[in-house]
Design a protein around this motif. Structure first.
Motif, PDB file in Angstrom:
ATOM      1  N   THR A   1      -6.841   3.867   3.423  1.00  0.00           N
ATOM      2  CA  THR A   1      -6.933   2.525   2.833  1.00  0.00           C
ATOM      3  C   THR A   1      -6.196   1.504   3.696  1.00  0.00           C
ATOM      4  O   THR A   1      -6.713   0.408   3.949  1.00  0.00           O
ATOM      5  CB  THR A   1      -6.341   2.527   1.405  1.00  0.00           C
ATOM      6  OG1 THR A   1      -7.083   3.459   0.608  1.00  0.00           O
ATOM      7  CG2 THR A   1      -6.381   1.153   0.773  1.00  0.00           C
ATOM      8  N   GLY A   2      -5.007   1.858   4.140  1.00  0.00           N
ATOM      9  CA  GLY A   2      -4.232   0.964   4.999  1.00  0.00           C
ATOM     10  C   GLY A   2      -4.949   0.663   6.301  1.00  0.00           C
ATOM     11  O   GLY A   2      -4.996  -0.494   6.748  1.00  0.00           O
TER      12      GLY A   2
ATOM     13  N   ILE B   1       0.828  -1.214   0.000  1.00  0.00           N
ATOM     14  CA  ILE B   1       0.000   0.000   0.000  1.00  0.00           C
ATOM     15  C   ILE B   1       0.861   1.263   0.000  1.00  0.00           C
ATOM     16  O   ILE B   1       0.557   2.226  -0.683  1.00  0.00           O
ATOM     17  CB  ILE B   1      -0.969   0.002   1.212  1.00  0.00           C
ATOM     18  CG1 ILE B   1      -2.009  -1.105   1.042  1.00  0.00           C
ATOM     19  CG2 ILE B   1      -1.638   1.368   1.393  1.00  0.00           C
ATOM     20  CD1 ILE B   1      -2.823  -1.389   2.295  1.00  0.00           C
TER      21      ILE B   1
ATOM     22  N   SER C   1      -4.976   9.293   1.432  1.00  0.00           N
ATOM     23  CA  SER C   1      -5.898   8.229   1.012  1.00  0.00           C
ATOM     24  C   SER C   1      -5.302   6.845   1.253  1.00  0.00           C
ATOM     25  O   SER C   1      -6.031   5.905   1.577  1.00  0.00           O
ATOM     26  CB  SER C   1      -6.313   8.405  -0.452  1.00  0.00           C
ATOM     27  OG  SER C   1      -5.200   8.292  -1.303  1.00  0.00           O
ATOM     28  N   ARG C   2      -3.990   6.716   1.137  1.00  0.00           N
ATOM     29  CA  ARG C   2      -3.360   5.414   1.400  1.00  0.00           C
ATOM     30  C   ARG C   2      -3.348   5.100   2.896  1.00  0.00           C
ATOM     31  O   ARG C   2      -3.428   3.928   3.281  1.00  0.00           O
ATOM     32  CB  ARG C   2      -1.957   5.367   0.819  1.00  0.00           C
ATOM     33  CG  ARG C   2      -1.974   5.274  -0.699  1.00  0.00           C
ATOM     34  CD  ARG C   2      -0.575   5.344  -1.275  1.00  0.00           C
ATOM     35  NE  ARG C   2      -0.650   5.435  -2.722  1.00  0.00           N
ATOM     36  CZ  ARG C   2      -0.185   4.505  -3.542  1.00  0.00           C
ATOM     37  NH1 ARG C   2       0.384   3.426  -3.064  1.00  0.00           N
ATOM     38  NH2 ARG C   2      -0.296   4.664  -4.841  1.00  0.00           N
TER      39      ARG C   2
ATOM     40  N   LEU D   1      -8.172   0.726   6.907  1.00  0.00           N
ATOM     41  CA  LEU D   1      -9.313  -0.158   6.634  1.00  0.00           C
ATOM     42  C   LEU D   1      -8.850  -1.580   6.320  1.00  0.00           C
ATOM     43  O   LEU D   1      -9.458  -2.560   6.779  1.00  0.00           O
ATOM     44  CB  LEU D   1     -10.154   0.404   5.493  1.00  0.00           C
ATOM     45  CG  LEU D   1     -10.839   1.752   5.787  1.00  0.00           C
ATOM     46  CD1 LEU D   1     -11.513   2.293   4.523  1.00  0.00           C
ATOM     47  CD2 LEU D   1     -11.832   1.628   6.931  1.00  0.00           C
ATOM     48  N   ALA D   2      -7.764  -1.701   5.554  1.00  0.00           N
ATOM     49  CA  ALA D   2      -7.216  -3.029   5.237  1.00  0.00           C
ATOM     50  C   ALA D   2      -6.724  -3.723   6.508  1.00  0.00           C
ATOM     51  O   ALA D   2      -6.959  -4.923   6.700  1.00  0.00           O
ATOM     52  CB  ALA D   2      -6.085  -2.907   4.216  1.00  0.00           C
TER      53      ALA D   2
END
Length: 182
Positions: free
Chosen positions: A109-110, A98, A105-106, A112-113
């Motif tokens: 995203t990270g 990621i 945004s990353r 949430l992942a």
């Protein structure tokens, strides 16, 4: 060890020790520590090792100070540790992919992942090792269903701690030249 590595590890250790502060169930720094290490350690061995080491140290404190009444003697490693630490390693691996570049945004995203990985792995461990759930697909579904009410705090914890770790590092790197990546 250079100033940058010390600062990164210090933030991870500080996040790990935050587990000693009263907090809601599953509001924890585990995912954020793993992502932060993946994003900031150029040496990927350190990205895997140092978040695990920090979490292990905090586990020693949590298990033997906060939860000492639950155990009869000194606990070196948490029950079910293989699933928790395995999830951390997978989160680091995901973070390496990621965070080719660190962006807001990353980080979201990270986070949430990380929450999804922890949910899947830790509850698989509960199902696989607990006599509470039958060893069949219905038992697996029941286990994951029972865990859903706790998931939102995992997400909030991962996002808050990720914001704190990544944000504080970004702010510090604007003031401390040695923290910038060459």
């Amino acid at each position: 060890m250079n100033k940058r590595l010390l600062y990164i590890f210090g933030l991870i250790l500080l996040a790990a020790f935050s587990r000693m502060i009263p907090h809601p169930y599953n509001f924890a720094p585990l995912g954020a520590m793993s992502l932060f290490g993946a994003a900031h350690f150029a040496n990927k061995k350190l990205a895997f090792l140092l978040p695990i080491l920090a979490f292990f140290i905090s586990d020693l404190l949590v298990n033997n100070i906060l939860y000492a009444g639950y155990y009869n003697n000194f606990v070196i490693i948490s029950p079910g540790y293989i699933w928790t630490y395995g999830a951390m390693l997978l989160i680091v691996l995901a973070g390496i992919f990621i965070f080719k570049k660190i962006t807001f945004s990353r980080v979201i995203t990270g986070g949430l992942a990380a929450s999804a990985i922890f949910f899947i792995i830790s509850n698989l461990g509960v199902w696989a090792t607990s006599p509470t759930y039958p060893a069949n697909i219905q038992g697996l579904i029941a286990c994951y269903s029972a865990a859903i009410p706790f998931f939102h705090m995992t997400v909030i914890g991962d996002l808050v701690y990720s914001g704190l770790l990544f944000g504080s590092y970004e702010l510090a790197s604007r003031k401390i030249i040695e923290l910038k990546v060459a």
